[in-house]
Design an enzyme around this catalytic site. Structure first.
Site, short mmCIF file in Angstrom:
data_model
loop_
_atom_site.label_atom_id
_atom_site.label_comp_id
_atom_site.label_asym_id
_atom_site.label_seq_id
_atom_site.Cartn_x
_atom_site.Cartn_y
_atom_site.Cartn_z
CG ASP A 1 122.57 4.19 62.74
OD1 ASP A 1 122.49 3.38 63.68
OD2 ASP A 1 123.43 4.11 61.84
CD1 TRP B 1 124.80 10.39 72.26
CD2 TRP B 1 123.77 9.01 73.72
NE1 TRP B 1 124.35 11.15 73.32
CE2 TRP B 1 123.71 10.32 74.22
CE3 TRP B 1 123.19 7.99 74.46
CZ2 TRP B 1 123.10 10.64 75.44
CZ3 TRP B 1 122.57 8.29 75.67
CH2 TRP B 1 122.54 9.61 76.14
CG HIS C 1 118.24 0.95 71.80
ND1 HIS C 1 118.57 1.42 70.55
CD2 HIS C 1 118.84 -0.27 71.90
CE1 HIS C 1 119.34 0.54 69.93
NE2 HIS C 1 119.53 -0.49 70.74
CB THR D 1 113.22 -7.41 58.83
OG1 THR D 1 112.00 -6.74 58.49
CG2 THR D 1 113.00 -8.89 58.79
CG ASN E 1 117.37 -3.22 63.87
OD1 ASN E 1 116.64 -2.23 63.80
ND2 ASN E 1 118.64 -3.20 63.45
NE ARG F 1 120.98 -4.00 66.03
CZ ARG F 1 121.15 -2.70 66.14
NH1 ARG F 1 120.97 -2.11 67.29
NH2 ARG F 1 121.51 -1.99 65.10
NE ARG G 1 124.90 0.94 56.42
CZ ARG G 1 126.13 1.05 56.92
NH1 ARG G 1 127.14 1.41 56.15
NH2 ARG G 1 126.36 0.80 58.19
CG LEU G 2 118.37 5.06 51.55
CD1 LEU G 2 117.52 5.02 50.29
CD2 LEU G 2 117.81 6.10 52.51
CB SER G 3 119.97 0.52 56.58
OG SER G 3 121.30 0.88 56.72
CD GLU H 1 116.10 16.53 47.26
OE1 GLU H 1 117.32 16.57 47.49
OE2 GLU H 1 115.62 16.52 46.11
C1 FPP Z 1 119.77 2.17 65.55
O1 FPP Z 1 120.77 2.55 66.45
C2 FPP Z 1 118.48 2.21 66.20
C3 FPP Z 1 117.70 1.15 66.48
C4 FPP Z 1 118.04 -0.23 66.15
C5 FPP Z 1 116.42 1.27 67.19
C6 FPP Z 1 115.98 2.70 67.31
C7 FPP Z 1 114.69 2.78 67.99
C8 FPP Z 1 114.33 3.81 68.75
C9 FPP Z 1 115.17 4.97 69.05
C10 FPP Z 1 113.00 3.98 69.31
C11 FPP Z 1 112.08 2.82 69.37
C12 FPP Z 1 110.73 3.34 69.11
C13 FPP Z 1 109.65 3.20 69.87
C14 FPP Z 1 108.37 3.61 69.32
C15 FPP Z 1 109.66 2.70 71.24
P1 FPP Z 1 121.93 1.54 66.78
O2 FPP Z 1 121.74 1.02 68.13
O3 FPP Z 1 122.06 0.55 65.69
O4 FPP Z 1 123.16 2.49 66.81
P2 FPP Z 1 124.66 2.09 66.60
O5 FPP Z 1 124.87 2.15 65.10
O6 FPP Z 1 125.35 3.17 67.32
O7 FPP Z 1 124.88 0.74 67.15
#
Ligand code: FPP
Length: 228
Positions: free
Chosen positions: A15, A20, A32, A61, A63, A66, A182-184, A195
């Site tokens: 996350d 970032w 990403h 699921t 995501n 978005r 959290r585990l979301s 752990e």
């Molecule tokens: C959460 O960060 C992350 C995601 C929704 C996707 C993460 C996926 C990857 C890093 C890699 C994808 C994998 C492959 C195999 C190509 P967020 O964007 O929700 O962070 P935020 O809380 O800062 O908005």
């Protein structure tokens, strides 16, 4: 790293990519992209350290709801990863297993996922489970329905075998970056005795050394599994 007890299976909730990127005045998609690069670095290091199983939460699921543009950017990253990194995974001797309902993905991505799984099926150094369009509640409901369809009463082992992770040991350690506690909807059944380790670092900045710190922290814990 000093002599420590290694977890057999580590799972990551990666996350913080969006935040970032935002802090650097860059689009979320850039976060990403850097997140994928960091996934290679951190998961590669986990295998170097001797961890046998790593699971990453690449797309939940939820995501998929978005904004279309962000979902498209994530799809593009999957396209590149599953389409172009097969040889790299083979070189690393890492078997790729995708967990989740991939039927909603564009057909070409589904195809390259299946190809990567097939072409790395012989790899033995480590297993990398990539959760794509995965949700733990959906997984549990599916498992219940499967048990019903088979007309079976199940015990814990039997139930686990109906989960998408059937046959894979539960995670010993779940690491979540990004500061949320959290585990979301991630591995809810499998996490019963995992752990949990939370880091305030955003995923793209979570380093190899941060991973070692998390493992050291895990190693110092007393896992009693409900016993004394
Ligand atoms: C959460 O960060 C992350 C995601 C929704 C996707 C993460 C996926 C990857 C890093 C890699 C994808 C994998 C492959 C195999 C190509 P967020 O964007 O929700 O962070 P935020 O809380 O800062 O908005």
């Amino acid at each position: 790293m000093r002599r420590i007890k290694l977890p057999g299976h580590i799972a990551f909730i990666m996350d913080g990519n969006g935040r970032w990127a935002k802090r650097r005045l860059r689009p979320r998609g850039y976060g990403h992209k850097m997140g994928v690069q960091n996934m290679f670095k951190v998961c590669g290091h986990a295998f170097e350290l001797g961890i046998r199983i790593v699971t990453v939460f690449a797309l939940s699921t939820e995501n998929l709801a978005r904004p279309k543009e962000e979902v498209e950017e994530l799809f593009e990253l999957f396209r590149t990863f599953f389409g172009k990194k097969r040889e790299k995974m083979q070189e690393m001797d890492v078997k790729i297993n995708v967990i989740g309902d991939i039927s909603v993905l564009p057909a070409d991505i589904q195809q390259s996922i299946l190809q990567m799984m097939e072409e790395t099926a012989h790899c033995t150094r480590g297993l990398l489970n990539i959760c794509v369009n995965y949700g733990a509640r959906q997984e549990i409901v599916r498992a219940v329905n499967l048990a019903v369809a088979y007309g079976r009463f199940v015990d814990e082992a039997g139930f686990s075998s109906f989960l998408l992770t059937g046959g894979i040991p539960d995670p010993d350690l779940i690491i979540r970056t990004g500061g949320e506690l959290r585990l979301s909807n991630f591995l809810l059944y499998q996490a019963a005795y995992s752990e949990l380790y939370f880091s305030n670092k955003m995923w793209p900045e979570f380093s190899k050394r941060d991973l070692e710190r998390a493992i050291e922290n895990y190693s110092a814990r007393d896992r009693r599994f409900g016993k004394v």
